[in-house]
Design a protein around this motif. Structure first.
Motif, mmCIF file in Angstrom:
data_model
loop_
_atom_site.group_PDB
_atom_site.id
_atom_site.type_symbol
_atom_site.label_atom_id
_atom_site.label_comp_id
_atom_site.label_asym_id
_atom_site.label_seq_id
_atom_site.Cartn_x
_atom_site.Cartn_y
_atom_site.Cartn_z
ATOM 1 N N GLU A 226 -15.711 8.636 18.451
ATOM 2 C CA GLU A 226 -16.572 8.504 19.823
ATOM 3 C C GLU A 226 -18.039 8.632 19.701
ATOM 4 N N ALA A 227 -18.483 9.232 18.485
ATOM 5 C CA ALA A 227 -19.920 9.245 18.528
ATOM 6 C C ALA A 227 -20.429 8.095 18.530
ATOM 7 N N ARG A 228 -19.888 7.136 18.136
ATOM 8 C CA ARG A 228 -20.556 5.697 17.892
ATOM 9 C C ARG A 228 -19.925 4.781 18.507
ATOM 10 N N GLY A 229 -18.835 5.099 19.077
ATOM 11 C CA GLY A 229 -17.761 3.981 19.939
ATOM 12 C C GLY A 229 -17.216 3.097 18.860
ATOM 13 N N ASP A 230 -17.165 3.420 17.669
ATOM 14 C CA ASP A 230 -16.569 2.301 16.672
ATOM 15 C C ASP A 230 -15.094 2.554 16.325
ATOM 16 N N LEU A 231 -14.349 1.384 16.139
ATOM 17 C CA LEU A 231 -12.898 1.538 15.751
ATOM 18 C C LEU A 231 -13.024 1.969 13.999
ATOM 19 N N GLN A 232 -12.263 2.934 13.853
ATOM 20 C CA GLN A 232 -12.014 3.684 12.667
ATOM 21 C C GLN A 232 -10.707 3.828 12.049
ATOM 22 N N LEU A 233 -10.346 3.649 10.853
ATOM 23 C CA LEU A 233 -9.148 4.081 10.198
ATOM 24 C C LEU A 233 -9.357 5.325 9.408
ATOM 25 N N VAL A 234 -8.816 6.456 9.622
ATOM 26 C CA VAL A 234 -8.653 7.647 9.276
ATOM 27 C C VAL A 234 -7.742 7.602 7.849
ATOM 28 N N ALA A 235 -8.257 7.432 6.809
ATOM 29 C CA ALA A 235 -7.083 6.817 5.572
ATOM 30 C C ALA A 235 -6.271 8.369 5.173
ATOM 31 N N GLU A 236 -5.326 8.344 5.051
ATOM 32 C CA GLU A 236 -4.653 9.433 4.453
ATOM 33 C C GLU A 236 -3.737 9.149 2.993
ATOM 34 N N THR A 237 -3.600 7.796 2.614
ATOM 35 C CA THR A 237 -3.325 7.677 1.202
ATOM 36 C C THR A 237 -3.675 6.265 1.137
ATOM 37 N N ASP B 83 -5.100 8.869 -7.212
ATOM 38 C CA ASP B 83 -4.806 9.050 -8.673
ATOM 39 C C ASP B 83 -5.683 7.884 -9.458
ATOM 40 N N PHE B 84 -6.941 7.559 -8.702
ATOM 41 C CA PHE B 84 -7.518 6.251 -9.644
ATOM 42 C C PHE B 84 -8.972 6.585 -8.953
ATOM 43 N N GLU B 85 -9.830 6.060 -9.571
ATOM 44 C CA GLU B 85 -11.471 6.037 -8.962
ATOM 45 C C GLU B 85 -11.678 4.653 -8.193
ATOM 46 N N PRO B 86 -11.592 4.676 -7.010
ATOM 47 C CA PRO B 86 -11.990 3.592 -5.990
ATOM 48 C C PRO B 86 -13.350 3.056 -6.483
ATOM 49 N N ARG B 87 -13.187 1.577 -6.576
ATOM 50 C CA ARG B 87 -14.505 0.793 -6.863
ATOM 51 C C ARG B 87 -14.455 -0.292 -5.938
ATOM 52 N N ASP B 88 -15.722 -0.686 -5.640
ATOM 53 C CA ASP B 88 -15.931 -1.797 -4.827
ATOM 54 C C ASP B 88 -15.277 -2.998 -5.370
ATOM 55 N N GLY B 89 -14.771 -3.934 -4.519
ATOM 56 C CA GLY B 89 -14.335 -5.118 -4.958
ATOM 57 C C GLY B 89 -12.814 -4.747 -5.315
ATOM 58 N N ALA B 90 -12.182 -3.598 -5.356
ATOM 59 C CA ALA B 90 -10.874 -3.330 -5.643
ATOM 60 C C ALA B 90 -9.892 -3.805 -4.541
ATOM 61 N N LEU B 91 -8.707 -4.290 -4.955
ATOM 62 C CA LEU B 91 -7.796 -4.795 -3.692
ATOM 63 C C LEU B 91 -7.106 -3.490 -3.523
ATOM 64 N N VAL B 92 -6.908 -2.852 -2.009
ATOM 65 C CA VAL B 92 -6.001 -1.547 -1.995
ATOM 66 C C VAL B 92 -5.326 -1.705 -0.704
ATOM 67 N N GLU B 93 -4.130 -0.773 -0.593
ATOM 68 C CA GLU B 93 -3.400 -0.640 0.474
ATOM 69 C C GLU B 93 -3.614 0.754 1.041
ATOM 70 N N VAL B 94 -4.194 0.887 2.266
ATOM 71 C CA VAL B 94 -4.492 2.154 2.792
ATOM 72 C C VAL B 94 -3.644 2.574 3.909
ATOM 73 N N THR B 95 -2.899 3.410 4.048
ATOM 74 C CA THR B 95 -2.177 4.076 5.141
ATOM 75 C C THR B 95 -2.911 5.130 5.834
ATOM 76 N N GLY B 96 -3.016 5.191 7.279
ATOM 77 C CA GLY B 96 -3.765 6.209 7.981
ATOM 78 C C GLY B 96 -3.501 6.022 9.389
ATOM 79 N N ARG B 97 -4.500 6.671 10.301
ATOM 80 C CA ARG B 97 -4.371 6.245 11.688
ATOM 81 C C ARG B 97 -5.717 5.875 12.294
ATOM 82 N N LEU B 98 -5.338 4.763 13.077
ATOM 83 C CA LEU B 98 -6.396 4.039 13.699
ATOM 84 C C LEU B 98 -6.596 4.921 14.973
ATOM 85 N N GLY B 99 -8.044 4.602 15.043
ATOM 86 C CA GLY B 99 -8.838 5.486 16.183
ATOM 87 C C GLY B 99 -10.155 5.021 16.643
ATOM 88 N N VAL B 100 -10.676 5.848 17.574
ATOM 89 C CA VAL B 100 -12.023 5.374 17.792
ATOM 90 C C VAL B 100 -13.006 6.561 17.519
#
Length: 431
Positions: free
Chosen positions: A95-106, A76-93
């Motif tokens: 695999e293509a890069r072996g990086d820790l990644q959060l898949v945001a749902e809200t 419901d808003f346009e995300p911009r760099d520098g904005a303070l946000v709370e992200v809810t999602g699922r933490l995973g890996v």
């Protein structure tokens, strides 16, 4: 976090990279998910597919995140760099890069960071509309006799304003328009109170000359009512200048930018519309002394003039003689002026005559030279000059010039004109 290869030394089992990444992802999912993370947006991009990619960071670390198109469409808003946000999602890996990644749902704006972003957007919008332009700002009248105050009846700001006005300018009439200064209904209440003062600007007796929009200090949330777009337009439409005194010196609201004058505090706002009573009395005393000195000097000058007129009236013969001498001087100046003017005119006519003679002589020479040049050019164009050099001029029986063999026929009679006469000729066939 990245992985390359791993060997379980306790069991001797050797993991493949993909298997280890999946195992770590399972552990993260079981222990943390779902998870809510608070941080500052960085590197936010929206791909053509609608998926969004960004990084959440704070002072101690950063986390790569992805938000797929379905979840991104719910923002419901346009995300911009520098904005303070709370992200809810699922933490995973990933695999293509072996990086820790959060898949945001809200994602939602968090705390003061979100309010500040909203403040900046409204500020930019109103600035583009010209509400902050210096050209539309009005000056506060030098001597205000009636001022309106928009604030809460229970606020300390009202006490500060009334105290300052009572101390500095007790003669100023104060009309208070009570309003809410905090909460959901505050913007509408402030707008209504502001509009209730406008009719007083047109009253015949002691019209309203300025409005103070004041409130004490607080957090950004506490002052948020003064960042309302409708209130900003109301301040701009006020028939009298508006002085904003909201919060402390370091606090800024949209109302401050739109107001004709921004005061750092409510007390300072009151002091702007009411000059010090002591200072005004001192100025009046200075003006009184100036008026008295000016009156005395004028009286003395008029008395001296009167004495001079009385002296002249007592000796009319001296006055007449003085006037006669004045007339004699004028007559002499007139005679001298006539003689001098006549001499100047004679010199001027002589100069004009000399210039005329010189001009006529010069033009005559120019005309003679031009006639000679034209005669020479005319002579050079004379066809007989060409015939004398051995050329001939051919013409038909009608005397028309023949310039091409195409004009000739076998047996045709032609005439050749030479420098010393004419020769009849006839066209013969070839060979």
């Amino acid at each position: 976090m990245s992985f390359s290869s791993f060997q379980d030394t306790s069991t001797g089992r050797s993991w493949t990279v993909a298997a280890l990444c999946r195992a770590v992802a399972d552990q993260l999912d079981a222990r943390f998910n779902p998870v809510t993370v608070r941080g500052e947006l960085s590197g936010f991009t929206r791909a053509a597919s609608g998926h969004c990619y960004f990084t959440l960071k704070d002072e101690g670390g950063q986390l790569r995140c992805a938000m797929f198109r379905r979840a991104a469409s719910q923002l419901d808003f346009e995300p911009r760099d520098g904005a303070l946000v709370e992200v809810t999602g699922r933490l995973g890996v990933y695999e293509a890069r072996g990086d820790l990644q959060l898949v945001a749902e809200t994602m939602r704006q968090a705390g003061q960071g979100a309010l500040y972003e909203q403040f900046l957007r409204l500020k930019a919008k109103l600035q583009a509309q010209g509400l902050f332009d210096v050209e539309r700002k009005r000056e506060i009248p030098a001597f205000v006799r009636h001022v309106g105050v928009v604030t809460s009846l229970g606020a300390a700001a009202l006490h500060d304003v009334v105290t300052a006005l009572r101390r500095r300018a007790p003669h100023v009439r104060v009309t208070v328009a009570p309003a809410l200064v905090q909460g959901a209904g505050a913007p509408a209440s402030l707008m209504q109170a502001l509009q209730s003062l406008w009719p007083l600007a047109g009253q015949p007796s002691q019209p309203l000359q300025a409005i103070l929009l004041v409130r004490g200090g607080g957090s950004l949330e506490d002052l948020w009512a003064f960042n309302d777009e409708a209130l900003a337009h109301g301040v701009a439409q006020s028939p009298v200048p508006v002085i904003s005194g909201v919060g402390h010196e370091t606090d800024f609201t949209i109302a401050d930018f739109v107001a004709d004058v921004r005061a750092p505090t409510p007390t300072a706002a009151a002091e702007l519309v009411a000059g010090s009573r002591v200072r005004a009395l001192e100025q009046l005393q200075v003006l009184q002394h100036r008026l008295e000195r000016s009156s005395h000097r004028h009286t003395e000058r008029q008395a001296q003039r009167l004495d001079g007129l009385a002296a002249r009236l007592s000796r009319p013969q001296a006055v007449l003689m003085q006037q006669q001498r004045w007339l004699d001087r004028l007559g002499e100046r007139i005679r001298n002026s006539r003689s001098t003017r006549a001499l100047q005119e004679r010199h001027r006519l002589r100069r004009l005559q000399d210039r005329l003679v010189a001009g006529v002589s010069g033009q005559s020479r120019q005309h003679v030279q031009r006639v000679d040049q034209l005669a020479w050019r005319l002579k050079a164009l004379d066809p007989h000059q060409v015939l004398e050099r051995g050329y001939a001029w051919l013409s038909d029986e009608q005397g028309l010039a023949i310039a091409s063999v195409q004009q000739l026929k076998v047996g045709q009679a032609v005439q050749a004109t030479l420098a010393d006469g004419q020769v009849p000729l006839q066209v013969l066939p070839k060979g």
